[in-house]
Design a protein around this motif. Structure first.
Motif, mmCIF file in Angstrom:
data_model
loop_
_atom_site.group_PDB
_atom_site.id
_atom_site.type_symbol
_atom_site.label_atom_id
_atom_site.label_comp_id
_atom_site.label_asym_id
_atom_site.label_seq_id
_atom_site.Cartn_x
_atom_site.Cartn_y
_atom_site.Cartn_z
ATOM 1 N N ARG A 131 11.746 4.314 -11.234
ATOM 2 C CA ARG A 131 11.607 4.651 -9.812
ATOM 3 C C ARG A 131 12.693 5.589 -9.304
ATOM 4 O O ARG A 131 12.513 6.245 -8.283
ATOM 5 N N GLN A 141 7.419 6.261 -5.880
ATOM 6 C CA GLN A 141 6.707 5.543 -4.828
ATOM 7 C C GLN A 141 6.567 4.053 -5.150
ATOM 8 O O GLN A 141 6.539 3.653 -6.314
ATOM 9 N N SER A 142 6.492 3.255 -4.113
ATOM 10 C CA SER A 142 6.365 1.805 -4.277
ATOM 11 C C SER A 142 4.991 1.444 -4.824
ATOM 12 O O SER A 142 3.985 2.093 -4.514
ATOM 13 N N LEU A 143 4.974 0.388 -5.634
ATOM 14 C CA LEU A 143 3.720 -0.090 -6.225
ATOM 15 C C LEU A 143 3.620 -1.601 -6.051
ATOM 16 O O LEU A 143 4.609 -2.323 -6.165
ATOM 17 N N ILE A 154 -2.504 2.528 -10.912
ATOM 18 C CA ILE A 154 -1.552 3.050 -9.931
ATOM 19 C C ILE A 154 -2.249 3.265 -8.592
ATOM 20 O O ILE A 154 -1.660 3.007 -7.523
ATOM 21 N N GLU A 155 -3.501 3.718 -8.637
ATOM 22 C CA GLU A 155 -4.274 3.867 -7.393
ATOM 23 C C GLU A 155 -4.382 2.528 -6.664
ATOM 24 O O GLU A 155 -4.258 2.461 -5.437
ATOM 25 N N GLN A 162 -0.991 1.531 -5.151
ATOM 26 C CA GLN A 162 -0.642 2.290 -3.945
ATOM 27 C C GLN A 162 -1.559 1.963 -2.771
ATOM 28 O O GLN A 162 -1.392 2.525 -1.684
ATOM 29 N N ARG A 211 -4.724 2.668 -2.597
ATOM 30 C CA ARG A 211 -5.767 3.688 -2.447
ATOM 31 C C ARG A 211 -7.102 3.231 -3.029
ATOM 32 O O ARG A 211 -8.129 3.876 -2.819
#
Length: 247
Positions: free
Chosen positions: A115, A130-132, A201-202, A205, A207
Motif C-alpha cells: 500500500r 487505495q483501501s480494500l 479488487i473491484e 473497492q 465497485r
C-alpha cells in the motif's frame, strides 16, 4: 534416467518460462546451461508456463539423460553457470514415466501487493495505495472454493479442453502494509489468477457486489470480469507431486 529439477527465478528479465523464438525465456536459459554441462542437447519440460514478468519461488521441470547424474554436482555446476536471477534448489531422480507437467497434484500461487510506495518492492509486488475491504474479498474466495468453471477468468485465446478447475485454497491476508492472495488448485487457466485478483479488487473497492461477482463467474465471459493485474506481483509458490514418483 529421468530427473526433476526444482528451480527458483525472478521473472523480471524474461518473456515467461516457455521457450520462444527470438525471446529471452527461463526455459531457454536453463536448456542452454544443461546442454553445455552435459555436452548433449537437453530439452526440459516444465510443470506449466508462467507469463512475462511472473516469478517462481518453485518451478519444477523434468529431463532425461542416458547416464546417471550426480545431483549435487550438477546443481553446483548449474548454479555457477546460470544468471543470478535463476537458481537450482535441488535435483531428484524420479521414475521414467514421471511428468513435471501432468503428474502435479496441485499448484499454488501468491499475488503480492503493498500500500505504501517502496523502491525495494519495485518489480516484486503490486503497488496499490487505495483501501480494500479484505472481508468482502474473502467472501469472493468462499465462492470460488465452491466453483468449478472459470472461463470468465481465462484468457480468450487459449487451447484447453475445458475451463474446470478445483480450488483447494483461496485467501486474502494482510501483513502490516502488505497484502497477499494465496490460491491453490489442481490446475490453472492462462491469466486466471491475475484476472481473479483484478475482479476481487473491484469488490474490495465497492465497485462490484458479491452477487455481481457471482454473475461474472456465471457469464463465462472474460470481458465482464475485472482487469488483469500486473504480472510482477504474481509468484508460482508451490507444486505438489505424488510421493511414489520419486526414487
Amino acid at each position: 534416467m529421468r530427473y526433476f529439477i526444482e528451480i527458483t527465478y525472478d521473472g523480471s528479465n524474461y518473456h515467461g518460462w516457455q521457450i520462444q523464438n527470438n525471446a529471452n525465456t527461463v526455459q531457454g536459459i536453463l536448456n542452454e546451461a544443461l546442454s553445455k554441462i552435459l555436452r548433449t542437447e537437453i530439452s526440459t519440460i516444465g510443470s506449466g508456463r508462467t507469463d512475462t514478468g511472473v516469478h517462481a519461488q518453485m518451478q519444477v521441470v523434468h529431463l532425461d539423460h542416458e547416464e546417471e547424474l550426480n545431483e549435487e554436482r550438477l546443481s553446483a555446476k548449474l548454479n555457477s553457470l546460470l544468471p543470478q536471477d535463476i537458481a537450482v534448489n535441488k535435483i531428484m531422480p524420479v521414475n521414467s514415466e514421471a511428468s513435471a507437467r501432468f503428474d502435479a497434484i496441485s499448484r499454488a500461487y501468491t499475488y503480492k501487493m503493498h500500500r505504501h510506495k517502496n523502491p525495494f518492492l519495485y518489480g516484486k509486488s503490486y503497488y496499490f495505495s487505495q483501501s480494500l475491504d479484505l472481508e468482502a474479498m474473502n467472501h469472493c474466495c468462499e465462492l470460488i472454493l465452491k466453483w468449478t468453471d472459470f472461463e470468465a477468468m481465462s484468457k480468450v485465446k487459449t487451447e484447453v479442453n475445458n475451463f474446470n478447475c478445483e480450488i483447494f485454497e483461496a485467501l486474502w491476508q494482510k501483513h502490516n502494509d502488505d497484502i497477499e492472495f494465496n490460491v491453490s488448485a489442481n490446475r490453472f487457466l492462462r491469466g486466471m489468477v491475475r484476472a481473479l485478483v483484478g475482479t476481487m479488487i473491484e469488490v474490495g473497492q465497492g465497485r462490484m457486489t458479491l452477487e455481481e461477482f457471482k454473475k461474472v463467474l456465471e457469464s463465462n465471459d472474460r470481458t465482464k470480469a475485472g482487469r488483469s493485474v500486473p504480472a510482477h506481483g504474481l509468484y508460482l509458490r508451490d507444486i505438489i507431486y505424488p510421493k511414489d514418483i520419486y526414487l
